[in-house]
Scaffold this active site. Sequence first.
Site, PDB file in Angstrom:
ATOM      1  N   LEU A 140       4.281   2.655   5.202  1.00 18.77           N
ATOM      2  CA  LEU A 140       4.882   1.322   5.038  1.00 18.77           C
ATOM      3  C   LEU A 140       6.163   1.365   4.207  1.00 18.77           C
ATOM      4  O   LEU A 140       6.632   0.339   3.725  1.00 18.77           O
ATOM      5  CB  LEU A 140       3.860   0.373   4.395  1.00 18.77           C
ATOM      6  N   GLY A 141       6.722   2.559   4.054  1.00 20.85           N
ATOM      7  CA  GLY A 141       8.022   2.684   3.393  1.00 20.85           C
ATOM      8  C   GLY A 141       7.972   2.508   1.884  1.00 20.85           C
ATOM      9  O   GLY A 141       8.943   2.060   1.279  1.00 20.85           O
ATOM     10  N   SER A 142       6.849   2.911   1.250  1.00 22.54           N
ATOM     11  CA  SER A 142       6.746   2.668  -0.203  1.00 22.54           C
ATOM     12  C   SER A 142       7.800   3.452  -0.983  1.00 22.54           C
ATOM     13  O   SER A 142       8.333   2.946  -1.979  1.00 22.54           O
ATOM     14  CB  SER A 142       5.332   2.974  -0.709  1.00 22.54           C
ATOM     15  N   SER A 143       8.143   4.668  -0.551  1.00 29.64           N
ATOM     16  CA  SER A 143       9.151   5.420  -1.310  1.00 29.64           C
ATOM     17  C   SER A 143      10.532   4.789  -1.129  1.00 29.64           C
ATOM     18  O   SER A 143      11.298   4.658  -2.102  1.00 29.64           O
ATOM     19  CB  SER A 143       9.180   6.903  -0.905  1.00 29.64           C
ATOM     20  N   ALA A 144      10.853   4.363   0.083  1.00 30.46           N
ATOM     21  CA  ALA A 144      12.151   3.705   0.320  1.00 30.46           C
ATOM     22  C   ALA A 144      12.217   2.391  -0.459  1.00 30.46           C
ATOM     23  O   ALA A 144      13.245   2.046  -1.052  1.00 30.46           O
ATOM     24  CB  ALA A 144      12.339   3.447   1.817  1.00 30.46           C
ATOM     25  N   ASP A 184      13.907   4.163   7.278  1.00 30.27           N
ATOM     26  CA  ASP A 184      13.041   3.468   6.317  1.00 30.27           C
ATOM     27  C   ASP A 184      13.878   2.690   5.298  1.00 30.27           C
ATOM     28  O   ASP A 184      13.684   1.486   5.114  1.00 30.27           O
ATOM     29  CB  ASP A 184      12.141   4.460   5.565  1.00 30.27           C
ATOM     30  N   PRO A 216       0.841  -1.200   0.000  1.00 29.06           N
ATOM     31  CA  PRO A 216       0.000   0.000   0.000  1.00 29.06           C
ATOM     32  C   PRO A 216       0.880   1.257   0.000  1.00 29.06           C
ATOM     33  O   PRO A 216       1.886   1.312   0.711  1.00 29.06           O
ATOM     34  CB  PRO A 216      -0.804  -0.123   1.294  1.00 29.06           C
TER      35      PRO A 216
END
Length: 286
Positions: free
Chosen positions: A84-88, A130, A79
């Site tokens: 939840l660290g999507s960019s990392a 992250d 998501p």
Amino acid sequence: MKGRGKAPGKVIVTGEHAVVYGHRAVAMAIDRHTEVELTPRDGPTSIVEAPIDDARLQRCVALLLPPDGLAVRIRSTLPIGRGLGSSASLSVALVRALASYEGRDARYDECFEKAFVAERHFHGTPSGIDHATVASGGALVFDPKGPSFERLPLGDTRLVAIDSGTAGDTKVLVAGVRARMSELRSVIDDIGAVSEAVIARLLAGGTLFDAAPELRENQRLLSALGVSTERIDALVAWALARGAAAAKLSGAGGGGIVIAVHEDPEALVANALGAGHPAFVAASAA
Ligand code: MEV
């Protein structure tokens, strides 16, 4: 010719925000991933497949890939914009995909240093936790003063992630705390102390159930910091009333997900879905 890279998402178990001010924190990579595939193309590098149409994806690609010659396919089970660290995860997957395209593996240091460029762009003054977690996998104690990390023996931990339904903007939330630092310093230091207590329990072989009192206190302090929301507070109370040993926001807050520690994660997820709260089991990932 193809390059492939994959990276997990993450949850912050304890210590978000305080880690920006030098305190240690605990995070865990989770079994939701971003995958990147690179193939040659004539002309400028461009995204030909993506889970969402968002200018930030283009920016991340522009920061981490060469300007010409690549078609980029991005697939994700993570998501986006939920803490939840999507960019990392995207950044590390891009670094790994480019290395694979060049016929080599990207080691941790390369992933950490390059992803930091993108994380600074998106998040202002990030601690690095992250993308350190995403690049290393597993569970870890992150020390921003290194920056360095120590692995935690958390085994196959399974948390419940309950989605508050709105995104929090990490850059805005971190900047908001910074702007009020003179009045919030003691709350930040209290979060740091709670994290140290959690770290001591986990390094001694304890589980997140053993650390539940501190995790509940961490949520109280995050509310005092002003980064929780009514919706998050309600979801925390909802999870505790259904047998969770602890529940707290995870990441920057202002929306995003609540993580809950529960003896029967599947049962709590079923209960949440039945009550109309999107939720899933977030298991630790290598
Ligand atoms: C975001 O996942 C965690 C924060 O502490 C920001 C950071 O450490 O960079 C809120």
